[in-house]
Motif scaffolding. Sequence first.
Motif, mmCIF file in Angstrom:
data_model
loop_
_atom_site.group_PDB
_atom_site.id
_atom_site.type_symbol
_atom_site.label_atom_id
_atom_site.label_comp_id
_atom_site.label_asym_id
_atom_site.label_seq_id
_atom_site.Cartn_x
_atom_site.Cartn_y
_atom_site.Cartn_z
ATOM 1 N N UNK A 60 1.133 -0.842 -0.366
ATOM 2 C CA UNK A 60 0.219 0.101 -0.010
ATOM 3 C C UNK A 60 1.145 1.536 -0.571
ATOM 4 N N UNK A 61 1.956 1.182 -0.032
ATOM 5 C CA UNK A 61 2.943 2.577 0.562
ATOM 6 C C UNK A 61 3.573 2.522 -1.060
ATOM 7 N N UNK A 62 3.590 2.171 -1.942
ATOM 8 C CA UNK A 62 3.690 1.883 -3.283
ATOM 9 C C UNK A 62 3.419 1.209 -4.034
ATOM 10 N N UNK A 63 1.699 1.821 -4.299
ATOM 11 C CA UNK A 63 0.901 0.884 -4.783
ATOM 12 C C UNK A 63 0.954 0.924 -6.172
ATOM 13 N N UNK A 64 1.414 2.493 -6.362
ATOM 14 C CA UNK A 64 0.378 1.508 -8.142
ATOM 15 C C UNK A 64 1.851 0.629 -8.824
ATOM 16 N N UNK A 65 3.339 1.080 -8.298
ATOM 17 C CA UNK A 65 4.125 0.081 -8.666
ATOM 18 C C UNK A 65 4.254 -1.158 -7.845
ATOM 19 N N UNK A 66 3.943 -1.261 -7.192
ATOM 20 C CA UNK A 66 3.811 -2.304 -6.930
ATOM 21 C C UNK A 66 2.586 -3.512 -7.444
ATOM 22 N N UNK A 67 1.753 -2.916 -7.920
ATOM 23 C CA UNK A 67 0.621 -3.398 -9.328
ATOM 24 C C UNK A 67 1.533 -3.759 -10.292
ATOM 25 N N UNK A 68 1.675 -2.978 -10.881
ATOM 26 C CA UNK A 68 2.715 -2.979 -12.382
ATOM 27 C C UNK A 68 3.990 -3.590 -12.377
ATOM 28 N N UNK A 69 4.301 -4.357 -11.205
ATOM 29 C CA UNK A 69 5.066 -5.436 -10.725
ATOM 30 C C UNK A 69 4.973 -6.822 -11.217
ATOM 31 N N UNK A 70 3.762 -6.991 -10.112
ATOM 32 C CA UNK A 70 2.885 -7.963 -9.918
ATOM 33 C C UNK A 70 2.008 -8.311 -11.391
ATOM 34 N N UNK A 71 1.782 -7.694 -12.266
ATOM 35 C CA UNK A 71 1.333 -8.100 -13.844
ATOM 36 C C UNK A 71 3.007 -8.195 -14.686
ATOM 37 N N UNK A 72 3.881 -7.495 -14.065
ATOM 38 C CA UNK A 72 4.961 -8.147 -15.147
ATOM 39 C C UNK A 72 5.778 -9.561 -14.800
ATOM 40 N N UNK A 73 5.462 -9.584 -13.631
ATOM 41 C CA UNK A 73 5.634 -10.750 -13.091
ATOM 42 C C UNK A 73 4.935 -11.946 -13.400
ATOM 43 N N UNK A 74 3.489 -12.170 -13.444
ATOM 44 C CA UNK A 74 2.631 -12.889 -14.374
ATOM 45 C C UNK A 74 2.352 -12.749 -15.668
ATOM 46 N N UNK A 75 2.677 -11.943 -16.571
ATOM 47 C CA UNK A 75 2.759 -12.293 -18.061
ATOM 48 C C UNK A 75 4.296 -12.615 -18.414
ATOM 49 N N UNK A 76 5.184 -12.544 -17.597
ATOM 50 C CA UNK A 76 6.483 -13.066 -17.544
ATOM 51 C C UNK A 76 6.871 -14.791 -17.447
#
Length: 502
Positions: A369-385
């Motif tokens: 929750x402290x780095x919300x948008x980048x954390x979401x982007x990282x999760x999406x990138x991890x899943x797509x990879x």
Amino acid sequence: MGLQQRNPPQPLRSRRTYLLPSIVSLSIFSLAALLLYKVDDVILRTKTLAGHNLDPTPWHVFPPKEFDEEARRSIAYKAFQCSYLTCPSTFSLAEQRQQQAFFESSNQVEQCPEFFRWIHHDLEPWTKTRITTTHIAESKNFAAFRVVIVGGRLFVDLYYDCVQSRAMFTIWGLLQLLKKYPGMVPDVDMMFDCMDKPILNRTEHGSLPLPLFRYCTTGDHFDIPFPDWSFWGWPETNLRPWNEEFRDIKKGSRAQSWIQKWPQAYWKGNPDVFSPIRQELLNCNHSTRWGAQIMRQNWMEEAKSGYEQSKLSNQCKHRYKIYAEGYSWSVSLKYILSCGSVTLIISPKYEDFFSRGLFPKKNYWPVSSTDLCPSIKFAVDWGNANPSEAKQLGKRGQNFMESLSMDRIYDYMFHLISEYSKLLDFKPSPPSSALEVCLDSLLCLADPKSKQFLQRSTTSASPTPPCKLQNADSNLIRNWMQQKKKAITDVETMKAQKQPAG
């Protein structure tokens, strides 16, 4: 002659004869009017699950239900009639004993899910002191209603109104439990609050822990989590009973293959609920920069359009779905997990009865929750990879929710109430202000739409006994919490290093 001209006093007696019936009639009329007034007053003041004459909870104020005088009076008379319906026992004593004997001789007893062990943890504050009438009396200061079950009969003492139909559907769930396991639910005395946030802080109430049931809790509170009302339906948002919703959500999740699903994170909800996280989440609405699609949910507009745009079975088209707490915990978690997408859970502060069985990187992905948008982007990138790992992660989340059938929900309720009842140091007895509630009287109170939802969530006597509850194991609970913290730390480390890994 003079004596013959005197008139006898007969007219006076005649006047007295007519006057007495008039006085009696007037007295009877006045008494009847007074009696009708008293009856009318009693009817208008009788508290029922319709909530037509109850004030909102003072610790969480919400707009009271609005009725004009005619509607209020009509509801009051109907509520009075429904509340005093005779509530016959659904099962005879002989039938109850017969079923209980069958259960005791049955070998078909499954082990309860592991997260049921949290029941012991939740009740641990009272294992030494037990629960006294003082605990119950003090808990009343924080309760919306009280439930007393004696001999399989359920009594409710109402103090405050609950938002929408929460109280009615919660009580319906308890009545269904009595129907599912007749003669097995022990006598019990419980205080409930139907609002969102836990309020019995462990520091503030440490000298006298108060037992209070609600829909969520935290590690810092004594509040005891209980299955929320929406498992039996939520008519105000057109959410059907849990078994129906899960079936259709799972079917909808299969409409597209994993590769065909949008490779983005999706959230649709109401951000205007005093939730800083949801407000910040609006800033992540950028499919390229943050890999997220964030949409507002307007329930008033949805109601006008027949909820066509809010069907949960149509919201499984993305590979990732975001769970963001609202004012506190949100009922949406179970529906999001049911999609089979990777559930991105944003640093939750609150826990409901089943969410404690979830583990990061096993059946959901933690988001900071402290780095919300980048954390979401990282999760999406991890899943797509890592599409295979992401797909399996989402599937495990869906499997977890599929295992949470209504049978298991009733089992959780049964064991929680049973273990709680063992801690009472008094014999439960309904207060004089409580009214008995049964299936027929509650259905009588419900409006047409609520009644339809309630009837669709009815159950029947179980052919098998409740699952077998494991023994208390505080060390195991501590190990689970440590494992969760480590998994979340591992994800944070991965993000910091920008090294998507399996």
